[in-house]
Write a protein that holds these residues in place. Structure first.
Motif, PDB file in Angstrom:
ATOM      1  N   THR A   1       0.278   4.235   0.374  1.00 57.64           N
ATOM      2  CA  THR A   1      -0.034   5.251   1.378  1.00 57.64           C
ATOM      3  C   THR A   1       0.643   4.962   2.707  1.00 57.64           C
ATOM      4  O   THR A   1       0.702   5.822   3.579  1.00 57.64           O
ATOM      5  CB  THR A   1      -1.560   5.349   1.612  1.00 57.64           C
ATOM      6  N   ARG A   2       1.161   3.760   2.873  1.00 56.99           N
ATOM      7  CA  ARG A   2       1.792   3.377   4.133  1.00 56.99           C
ATOM      8  C   ARG A   2       3.317   3.357   4.055  1.00 56.99           C
ATOM      9  O   ARG A   2       3.985   3.075   5.048  1.00 56.99           O
ATOM     10  CB  ARG A   2       1.279   1.994   4.562  1.00 56.99           C
TER      11      ARG A   2
ATOM     12  N   TYR B   1       9.194  -1.652   1.618  1.00 58.71           N
ATOM     13  CA  TYR B   1       8.402  -2.866   1.793  1.00 58.71           C
ATOM     14  C   TYR B   1       9.177  -4.089   1.290  1.00 58.71           C
ATOM     15  O   TYR B   1       9.259  -5.115   1.974  1.00 58.71           O
ATOM     16  CB  TYR B   1       7.088  -2.723   1.037  1.00 58.71           C
TER      17      TYR B   1
ATOM     18  N   ASP C   1       0.865  -1.185   0.000  1.00 57.85           N
ATOM     19  CA  ASP C   1       0.000   0.000   0.000  1.00 57.85           C
ATOM     20  C   ASP C   1       0.899   1.232   0.000  1.00 57.85           C
ATOM     21  O   ASP C   1       1.601   1.502   0.979  1.00 57.85           O
ATOM     22  CB  ASP C   1      -0.893  -0.017   1.237  1.00 57.85           C
TER      23      ASP C   1
END
Length: 209
Positions: free
Chosen positions: A82-83, A89, A80
């Motif tokens: 937005t995170r 990640y 995601d």
């Protein structure tokens, strides 16, 4: 129709969720692997060297780590934008898989690698210049992919010949049977669109933050 900026730094990631459209889904995964295999190898190599002190990690081990990361990324499909950044990640996943492998190979040497060191981004080895270079190359390739999907094929062909293959505009005009003005105007418009895509916060974050 208004042009929609990509919602993630890798817009094709959105299509990875389209399992109902198998052809699109399979092509998207193939393209993702082509684009990000290099950065994942570089990440695995840097993290492996950090944890072991070895200057040349075995290629087979690196490929095993990358295969596991890709499988986990595929299985979770939870990225995601937005995170956080895609590269962060992927780095968390890669570090965890390297540590898992080392625990199995050298359990006595790596008892100190607890879950905190595996899961918290701040505790993961810092990105090396080589990793940054390979990731930015993949992001640039992804940017071109996004561009290709938002402009007519003819415009992309002219852009590709002039900017990517570095052919003289006059020669491009001659080969395509158009005027030099058409070539120049097309390149100008496509470069504007490319800058528009690259200005998206997700791209800016992957490159500069």
């Amino acid at each position: 129709m208004a042009y929609q900026l990509p919602e993630t730094p890798v817009s094709l990631l959105l299509r990875l969720r389209e399992e109902d459209t198998q052809a699109v889904w399979q092509v998207s995964w193939k393209r993702f692997l082509e684009l990000y295999h290099g950065p994942l190898i570089a990440m695995a190599s840097g993290i492996y060297r950090h944890h072991t002190g070895e200057s040349v990690p075995p290629q087979g081990i690196l490929e095993d780590v990358v295969a596991q990361v890709v499988a986990e990324f595929f299985k979770r499909n939870q990225y995601d934008a937005t995170r956080g950044r895609l590269r962060t990640y992927l780095r968390v996943l890669t570090n965890a898989r390297v540590v898992d492998l080392l625990r199995k190979q050298r359990p006595l040497d790596h008892l100190s690698l607890d879950d905190t060191e595996v899961c918290i981004p701040e505790a993961i080895p810092r990105e090396t210049p080589e990793e940054a270079r390979t990731f930015q190359q993949s992001l640039l390739a992804t940017l071109i992919e996004d561009l290709r999907e938002t402009i007519p094929m003819r415009q992309f062909q002219i852009f590709e010949m002039v900017k990517l293959h570095e052919m003289p505009p006059g020669r491009v005009a001659q080969e395509l049977g158009v005027s030099r003005g058409v070539v120049d105007n097309t390149v100008y418009k496509v470069m504007q669109r490319l800058r528009e895509i690259a200005s998206a916060p997700e791209y800016q974050g992957e490159y500069y933050l």
